[in-house]
Design an enzyme around this catalytic site. Structure first.
Site, PDB file in Angstrom:
ATOM      1  N   GLY A 141      11.977 -25.833   1.150  1.00  9.04           N
ATOM      2  CA  GLY A 141      12.157 -24.553   1.828  1.00  9.04           C
ATOM      3  C   GLY A 141      12.403 -23.447   0.825  1.00  9.04           C
TER       4      GLY A 141
ATOM      5  N   TYR B 265       5.468 -29.341  -5.047  1.00  3.75           N
ATOM      6  CA  TYR B 265       6.395 -29.100  -3.928  1.00  3.75           C
ATOM      7  C   TYR B 265       6.695 -30.377  -3.152  1.00  3.75           C
ATOM      8  CZ  TYR B 265       8.470 -27.676   0.450  1.00  3.75           C
ATOM      9  OH  TYR B 265       9.323 -27.578   1.523  1.00  3.75           O
TER      10      TYR B 265
END
Length: 517
Positions: free
Chosen positions: A66, A59
């Site tokens: 998001g 990530y």
């Protein structure tokens, strides 16, 4: 403003202090990265580059952000990913944010980068330090932070300038495109690599910077509140007996004892107080706004003390997502949620409103011939022809009414964002913005009380005030004339507001009684 070359803040792996934040924000201090910080940053960058080269998505390194975190981004698009992140998130609107706030925010982001837990290259952190030292301040706008996922838009506008886009203001306030200003100051725009854009915007730095600055202001204003209250007690023929230490000890609230001790010292040796302190004095009890001044100012002090604990913890925090752990893993977390900071920002706005409220009540007593114990109505030179300080109280009342609205907490509100991925936010930035406005209001209200009390005390002549209050009145009279018929009042109020801002009134009292707490 002090010469920035005389002051330098060294940013290491450990937290910066609140004093360092104020030095950089307000005194224009230069910043430099310590060697331990550079080494820690380089070590963390190696970890990020290993993950970036791994085919397994990570990530913020090789994915979108998001609600778009499900997309794996190939290496050739990752520089574009970081650039797009900053450009799209630099979506602020409204008036420009004050220079001191932006500088505080930049220093706090730099402090987190220096911990070696964000994964940026040393060059990125060094550019932030260089920007601060050069006095270049990115243009940041009022609206755009929900106080969660960090102060996103404000921090993105800073990162945008580091990229050489958007605008900056020079030390003397000139507005320039960042693309021109950076090279003119010997700086190169930075092209962000994996994780770097994200690391620059995922922090509570904006709201924390404003909290630290607010605490510095309140330290000064709490002492001024005690001075103003003492002047009102004196000018309204109140008693100082209620501030005695043995009475305060019956209720061991820490701040209350400090405020009462300050007021006792300020009123020491007052011929006005002595003139009505004998057994034949018919006055039994003072009004609450006089008698309970230490209880209110003390509660405000205790609120500040609590807020400072939270601020110090946040200064020692590493706020980024994802973050590099002690074990070298890169983990998602929720530490960017601004709730702890937001709550105390709101709490301080309540204390500020109440401190101003009791100050306004004392001012109003001076102006009412039925309650001011023998002074002219509205402290007018010739009541009826002159209005005296009648409308100064209106100005106070207007500000106090506004402060009550600003005391409505921001942190109880939440509007979901990012397609419900970010479904609860702190609104801490909003809490910080309204607290700044509230502190300005409190400064003005206390200044008007001092201006009014000075006039009331002078009307007690030939009785003389205490040495400390006399010194405060002398500081006022250095800028504003004394008794006499009505004059244009607004410039006189503004002159005392400036004295309050620069701490000259506190300094005047302390020159007589020593440091006040």
């Amino acid at each position: 403003m002090h010469n920035h070359r005389m002051v330098q803040v060294v940013v290491g792996v450990g937290p910066v202090s609140a004093d360092d934040v104020v030095r950089v924000a307000r005194d224009d201090a230069a910043t430099v990265l310590a060697d331990d910080a550079v080494a820690a940053i380089a070590a963390s960058r190696a970890r990020i580059e290993a993950l970036a080269n791994n085919p397994v998505p990570a990530y913020g390194i090789s994915t979108g952000f998001g609600a778009l975190a499900t997309r794996h981004i190939p290496p050739e698009l990752r520089t574009k990913l970081q650039r797009s992140l900053i450009r799209s998130h630099a979506a602020g609107s409204g008036p420009e944010v004050e220079r001191e706030v932006i500088r505080a925010m930049m220093l706090l982001r730099l402090s987190t980068l220096a911990t070696g837990r964000t994964g940026v290259r040393p060059h990125v952190a060094q550019t932030y330090a260089a920007l601060l030292s050069a006095g270049l301040t990115p243009v940041v706008y009022e609206y755009g932070s929900l106080g969660c996922s960090g102060d996103l838009a404000p921090l993105s506008h800073v990162a945008l300038a580091v990229m050489g886009e958007g605008h900056v203001r020079t030390r003397d306030g000139a507005l320039l495109p960042a693309a021109d200003a950076l090279p003119a100051h010997g700086l190169e725009p930075v092209t962000f690599a994996e994780k770097e854009g994200l690391a620059l915007i995922n922090g509570t730095d904006g709201m924390l910077g404003q909290l630290v600055l607010a605490l510095a202001d309140l330290d000064r204003l709490l002492v001024l509140a005690d001075i103003a209250a003492a002047m009102s007690v004196e000018g309204l023929l109140g008693t100082d007996r209620v501030f005695a230490a043995h009475l305060q000890a019956l209720r061991p609230q820490a701040g209350q004892a400090v405020a009462a001790a300050n007021m006792t010292r300020i009123l020491a040796g007052s011929p006005i107080v002595a003139s009505h302190s004998g057994p034949d004095c018919p006055l039994v009890q003072d009004a609450y706004s006089l008698r309970c001044a230490p209880q209110v100012a003390g509660a405000a002090r205790d609120t500040v003390a609590h807020a400072r604990i939270v601020a110090d913890r946040e200064l020692a925090s590493v706020v980024d997502n994802p973050v590099i752990t002690d074990g070298g893993t890169v983990e998602s977390n929720g530490n960017f949620h601004g709730a702890p900071v937001a709550y105390v920002l709101d709490f301080l706005a309540i204390a500020v409103a109440d401190l101003a409220s009791i100050s306004e009540r004392r001012t109003d007593r001076f102006l009412d011939a039925a309650r001011n114990r023998g002074l002219n109505a509205f402290l007018a030179d010739d009541p009826g022809v002159d209005s005296g300080h009648m409308i100064a109280q209106y100005t106070q009342a207007a500000i106090v009414s506004e402060l009550k609205r600003l005391a409505q907490p921001a942190s109880v509100d939440s509007i979901p964002s990012s397609a419900m991925q970010e479904d609860h936010v702190s609104m801490g930035w909003s809490a910080a913005r309204k607290l700044r406005k509230a502190i300005d209001g409190l400064t003005r209200v206390l200044a008007i009380e001092v201006l009014t009390a000075a006039r009331g005390i002078e009307m007690r002549a030939p009785l003389r005030p205490a040495p400390a209050t006399a010194a405060v009145i002398a500081a006022v009279r250095d800028r504003v004339p004394g008794l006499g018929p009505d004059r244009h009042l607004a410039p006189e109020i503004e002159a005392v507001v400036e004295l309050a801002r620069e701490a000259s009134l506190v300094t005047a009292a302390e020159a007589v009684v020593g440091p006040l707490s």
